[in-house]
Design a protein around this motif. Structure first.
Motif, PDB file in Angstrom:
ATOM      1  N   UNK A 245      87.790   3.675  36.269  1.00 38.43           N
ATOM      2  CA  UNK A 245      86.501   3.945  36.935  1.00 38.43           C
ATOM      3  C   UNK A 245      86.157   5.186  36.649  1.00 38.43           C
ATOM      4  N   UNK A 246      86.861   6.316  36.543  1.00 36.08           N
ATOM      5  CA  UNK A 246      86.289   7.644  36.296  1.00 36.08           C
ATOM      6  C   UNK A 246      85.712   7.625  34.877  1.00 36.08           C
ATOM      7  N   UNK A 247      86.344   6.762  33.836  1.00 35.53           N
ATOM      8  CA  UNK A 247      85.840   6.805  32.590  1.00 35.53           C
ATOM      9  C   UNK A 247      84.345   5.978  32.579  1.00 35.53           C
ATOM     10  N   UNK A 248      84.032   5.211  33.295  1.00 28.85           N
ATOM     11  CA  UNK A 248      82.766   4.715  33.919  1.00 28.85           C
ATOM     12  C   UNK A 248      81.655   5.731  34.673  1.00 28.85           C
ATOM     13  N   UNK A 249      82.311   6.350  35.775  1.00 25.40           N
ATOM     14  CA  UNK A 249      81.616   7.264  36.358  1.00 25.40           C
ATOM     15  C   UNK A 249      81.298   8.669  35.911  1.00 25.40           C
ATOM     16  N   UNK A 250      82.160   9.088  34.917  1.00 28.15           N
ATOM     17  CA  UNK A 250      82.022  10.114  34.038  1.00 28.15           C
ATOM     18  C   UNK A 250      80.512  10.444  33.606  1.00 28.15           C
ATOM     19  N   UNK A 251      80.074   9.136  33.264  1.00 31.15           N
ATOM     20  CA  UNK A 251      78.750   8.920  32.491  1.00 31.15           C
ATOM     21  C   UNK A 251      77.690   8.347  33.775  1.00 31.15           C
ATOM     22  N   UNK A 252      78.045   7.385  34.341  1.00 27.76           N
ATOM     23  CA  UNK A 252      77.098   6.816  35.215  1.00 27.76           C
ATOM     24  C   UNK A 252      76.806   7.878  36.442  1.00 27.76           C
ATOM     25  N   UNK A 253      77.737   8.266  37.042  1.00 28.19           N
ATOM     26  CA  UNK A 253      77.451   9.543  38.110  1.00 28.19           C
ATOM     27  C   UNK A 253      77.287  10.820  37.589  1.00 28.19           C
ATOM     28  N   UNK A 254      77.784  11.307  36.819  1.00 23.49           N
ATOM     29  CA  UNK A 254      77.749  12.761  36.495  1.00 23.49           C
ATOM     30  C   UNK A 254      77.016  13.099  35.433  1.00 23.49           C
ATOM     31  N   UNK A 255      76.503  12.179  34.602  1.00 28.14           N
ATOM     32  CA  UNK A 255      75.517  12.708  33.597  1.00 28.14           C
ATOM     33  C   UNK A 255      73.959  12.555  34.131  1.00 28.14           C
ATOM     34  N   UNK A 256      73.710  13.162  35.244  1.00 26.59           N
ATOM     35  CA  UNK A 256      72.547  12.850  35.988  1.00 26.59           C
ATOM     36  C   UNK A 256      71.128  13.336  35.023  1.00 26.59           C
ATOM     37  N   UNK A 257      71.452  13.891  34.022  1.00 24.01           N
ATOM     38  CA  UNK A 257      70.277  13.877  33.179  1.00 24.01           C
ATOM     39  C   UNK A 257      69.700  12.914  32.524  1.00 24.01           C
TER      40      UNK A 257
END
Length: 282
Positions: A245-257
């Motif tokens: 899940x974190x491997x997905x959210x590190x992009x989907x949630x945390x790459x807010x740019x």
């Protein structure tokens, strides 16, 4: 649709140290469980005939037959750990693998023979890749960017995908000459990058969400555009550093740019388009 464009599966765990459940830890059903929990629709299996798994291509072919709507096989064709790596007959081996496994793509982990694609054998191999409309999924570091730019310019219908941001490292010191090679490859429109491996880029392999790597991801996004980036987890090796899940959210949630529209492209639309245009049968 979300497509994970870089995963692995094995019927025997290949890595050290030994695990207590080597027959099941790398099994395809473990990946499917994680995909189901996180609403990931499809995964590319990047085959790797590494320790204990010389038959990984055959195992994944069986998985693709069992789960045809979930799994797409990219066979290991002459990866650097094989005896056939960049040996004569590479184009013929590629053609045989494409026919046997109904491929849309293949993978090759590259060593340090940077001039091989300029040789007659290398040229025939790339020409066969283009003829069969296969996606070339290559593992390479910054040293490969210049020769790969040359071959991609020579064969504009070739599609090359670089694994895990293709040599990007946050530990590099200014003026970041290696990272500049990664960015320079954005000038070549048929080079794509897998947006994965955040802990490999970061100076820390545990500090989620690996914030020190985000400026580099931002620059890659700026140079390549959303159209040539594809999200991937690198499951199951990623579990050494973070959850699926974190491997997905590190992009989907945390790459807010990254805009929401562009996130949709990177999370699945781009890979879906590439698969639709590639050889073989979905």
């Amino acid at each position: 649709m979300i497509i994970d464009c870089h995963t692995h599966a094995w019927d025997r765990w290949p890595y050290e140290p030994a695990v207590p459940d080597p027959e099941t830890r790398g099994a395809i059903e473990q990946l499917l469980f994680e995909m189901d929990r996180n609403d990931v629709d499809k995964a590319i299996i990047v085959c790797a005939r590494i320790d204990h798994n010389p038959h990984n291509n055959d195992y994944i072919a069986t998985c693709a037959e069992k789960y045809p709507d979930r799994i797409v096989q990219f066979a290991d064709v002459d990866c650097s750990w094989t005896e056939s790596y960049h040996q004569p007959g590479a184009a013929e081996r590629l053609e045989a693998a494409a026919a046997q496994y109904h491929l849309k793509g293949y993978t090759q982990y590259l060593a340090d023979d940077f001039g091989w694609f300029e040789t007659s054998e290398g040229q025939k191999f790339i020409e066969k890749t283009v003829e069969l409309k296969l996606i070339a999924s290559f593992a390479f570091m910054h040293t490969w960017h210049e020769p790969l730019r040359a071959v991609c310019r020579q064969y504009p219908d070739l599609v090359v995908m670089g694994h895990h941001l293709a040599g990007t490292r946050a530990s590099e010191k200014p003026p970041y000459p290696n990272f500049q090679e990664v960015l320079k490859s954005a000038e070549v429109p048929n080079i794509y990058l897998k947006l994965s491996g955040f802990p490999y880029v970061s100076t820390s392999d545990w500090d989620f969400p690996f914030a020190d790597a985000h400026w580099m991801v931002r620059e890659i996004y700026k140079h390549y555009g959303a159209e040539r980036l594809c999200w991937a987890s690198d499951y199951p090796p990623v579990l050494w550093y973070m959850t699926y899940k974190q491997s997905l959210e590190v992009f989907r949630t945390h790459c807010s740019f990254v805009s929401e529209k562009d996130k949709g492209m990177i999370l699945g639309e781009n890979m879906g388009r590439l698969l639709e245009n590639a050889g073989g049968v979905l």
